[in-house]
Design a protein around this motif. Sequence first.
Motif, PDB file in Angstrom:
ATOM      1  N   ILE A 362       0.818  -1.222   0.000  1.00 52.74           N
ATOM      2  CA  ILE A 362       0.000   0.000   0.000  1.00 52.74           C
ATOM      3  C   ILE A 362       0.852   1.272   0.000  1.00 52.74           C
ATOM      4  CG2 ILE A 362      -0.211   0.009   2.536  1.00 52.74           C
ATOM      5  CD1 ILE A 362      -2.719   1.340  -0.063  1.00 52.74           C
ATOM      6  N   GLN A 363       2.075   1.130   0.496  1.00 54.61           N
ATOM      7  CA  GLN A 363       2.912   2.330   0.657  1.00 54.61           C
ATOM      8  C   GLN A 363       3.181   3.043  -0.684  1.00 54.61           C
ATOM      9  OE1 GLN A 363       3.547   3.353   4.142  1.00 54.61           O
ATOM     10  NE2 GLN A 363       5.688   2.782   4.019  1.00 54.61           N
ATOM     11  N   LYS A 364       3.132   2.262  -1.777  1.00 56.74           N
ATOM     12  CA  LYS A 364       3.374   2.882  -3.091  1.00 56.74           C
ATOM     13  C   LYS A 364       2.130   3.599  -3.615  1.00 56.74           C
ATOM     14  CE  LYS A 364       5.275  -0.063  -6.011  1.00 56.74           C
ATOM     15  NZ  LYS A 364       6.195  -0.936  -6.784  1.00 56.74           N
ATOM     16  N   ILE A 365       0.999   3.375  -2.906  1.00 55.52           N
ATOM     17  CA  ILE A 365      -0.282   3.914  -3.403  1.00 55.52           C
ATOM     18  C   ILE A 365      -0.789   5.101  -2.592  1.00 55.52           C
ATOM     19  CG2 ILE A 365      -2.724   3.333  -3.806  1.00 55.52           C
ATOM     20  CD1 ILE A 365      -1.766   0.412  -4.337  1.00 55.52           C
ATOM     21  N   TYR A 366      -0.844   4.945  -1.264  1.00 57.69           N
ATOM     22  CA  TYR A 366      -1.472   6.063  -0.520  1.00 57.69           C
ATOM     23  C   TYR A 366      -0.490   7.220  -0.280  1.00 57.69           C
ATOM     24  CZ  TYR A 366       0.004   3.682   3.908  1.00 57.69           C
ATOM     25  OH  TYR A 366       0.681   3.083   4.918  1.00 57.69           O
ATOM     26  N   GLY A 367      -1.053   8.318   0.203  1.00 61.06           N
ATOM     27  CA  GLY A 367      -0.216   9.506   0.418  1.00 61.06           C
ATOM     28  C   GLY A 367       0.183  10.154  -0.905  1.00 61.06           C
ATOM     29  N   GLY A 368      -0.559   9.816  -1.973  1.00 68.21           N
ATOM     30  CA  GLY A 368      -0.166  10.227  -3.327  1.00 68.21           C
ATOM     31  C   GLY A 368       0.587   9.056  -3.931  1.00 68.21           C
ATOM     32  N   THR A 369       0.121   8.536  -5.084  1.00 70.44           N
ATOM     33  CA  THR A 369       0.779   7.349  -5.660  1.00 70.44           C
ATOM     34  C   THR A 369       2.214   7.717  -6.076  1.00 70.44           C
ATOM     35  OG1 THR A 369       0.115   7.837  -7.930  1.00 70.44           O
ATOM     36  CG2 THR A 369      -1.427   6.526  -6.602  1.00 70.44           C
ATOM     37  N   ASN A 370       3.021   6.679  -6.260  1.00 74.94           N
ATOM     38  CA  ASN A 370       4.413   6.948  -6.639  1.00 74.94           C
ATOM     39  C   ASN A 370       4.507   7.568  -8.037  1.00 74.94           C
ATOM     40  OD1 ASN A 370       5.023   6.043  -4.157  1.00 74.94           O
ATOM     41  ND2 ASN A 370       6.362   4.355  -4.796  1.00 74.94           N
ATOM     42  N   GLU A 371       3.480   7.337  -8.861  1.00 68.51           N
ATOM     43  CA  GLU A 371       3.463   7.991 -10.184  1.00 68.51           C
ATOM     44  C   GLU A 371       3.249   9.499  -9.984  1.00 68.51           C
ATOM     45  OE1 GLU A 371       1.535   5.227  -9.476  1.00 68.51           O
ATOM     46  OE2 GLU A 371       2.994   3.897 -10.395  1.00 68.51           O
TER      47      GLU A 371
END
Length: 381
Positions: A362-371
């Motif tokens: 999930i870390q790559k998705i929330y808080g603004g996605t890594n893209e």
Amino acid sequence: MSYRSSWMTEELEAFRDQFRRFLAKDLAPRAETWRRQKLVDRAAWLALGEMGALLPSVSEAYGGLGASFAYEASVIEDVESIVPELSTGIVAHGAITASYLLKFGSEEQKRRWLPKMVTGEMIGAIGMTEPGTGSDLQSIRTTAIRRGKTYVINGQKTFISNGQAADLIVLAARTGEAGAKGISLIAVEATDCKGFRRGRNLDKIGMHASDTSELFFEDAVVPAENLLGTSEGQGFAQLMQQLPLERLAIAIAAVVSMERSIRLTVDYTRERKAFGKPLLEFQNTAFKLAERKTEAFIARVFLDWCVERMIAGDLDTVTASMAKWWCTDKQVETADECLQLHGGYGYMQEYAISRAFIDARIQKIYGGTNEIMKLLIARSL
Ligand SMILES: Cc1cc2nc3c(=O)[nH]c(=O)nc-3n(C[C@H](O)[C@H](O)[C@H](O)COP(=O)(O)OP(=O)(O)OC[C@H]3O[C@@H](n4cnc5c(N)ncnc54)[C@H](O)[C@@H]3O)c2cc1C
């Protein structure tokens, strides 16, 4: 070589020493129950509050320790390292929700909410994402229409961390025109808000102890004085100002999780034998761990630099975005490789590496996605 974060002090070492013992003895044994019930007990929040671990950087006037961001960083590190089940909830509560109150709340609002958030009597959540929009925050559709001394709120949020438990939700809602300039942040006291309803606790592939919910607003009435900031329409700018803090908090958890995965795997491969020798004596196993240890150290040094910048008050959006995407990408890669080095046992839930792997995603998705992080960085090229 022993390494100590540049922002660590003796006073903070003493605090964290006690805090770590508390986490291991009092909270870690309850994590299994929380995972099963998909919710952290209120008692745990209250105990964290008593330890001074919730919002330590809030000033003493509002019940906090008046400490620097170093304390927040250290709490996130220790929680992620010892009871990772608590990590997302604590970050959503403190580094995210409370930071909006601290930065944009009036004196009256701070006095009303912060002391209870410090003790854990009030749990905070941030409500930005909607079923129709996440990355494109400017397109949110939840409305808050001013009627006399109130706002009447209609709309829906989803994927909200602490959504089941939250007493106070900082809500992004449209008070005006389309686009960024029409967005405001409004604090919703969820417990007695008519027209507000929580949806179900969503079923996730990981992070099972952390509650994540849909929230519904049907003519929900909130006092107009709960607007954060001096006038409507400041919400988007407020979010942009505070998002580096959220992204740094996620990067802190990512680096600690990487270090933990490596620790777990070194221990396991030292014990487990194949072909008559410990797995760690196979060159592939040792080299993979050597590579991951190197990357984790690089991540740690960069992270510490970012934490220093945050303490000094000058961590910019671009650097925070770099920390968020790179550290979380490395966290996921590390957890995957460490699971592989465990063999079949790595796929069993009783082994901590299996949870580190699934919770990392999930870390790559929330808080603004890594893209989206890369978009922000690309704009600075
Ligand atoms: C467990 C969990 C907890 C969460 N907690 C919270 C919370 O507490 N509060 C809250 O408000 N939200 C929360 N979220 C929501 C989370 O922040 C969003 O899911 C995330 O921002 C992505 O939004 P989305 O799901 O709508 O995906 P979308 O925006 O639909 O994106 C889908 C894909 O398209 C890509 N994409 C989108 N736009 C672009 C672009 N311009 N360029 C390139 N690629 C693009 C994305 O990177 C992604 O890969 C949580 C989500 C989860 C799963």
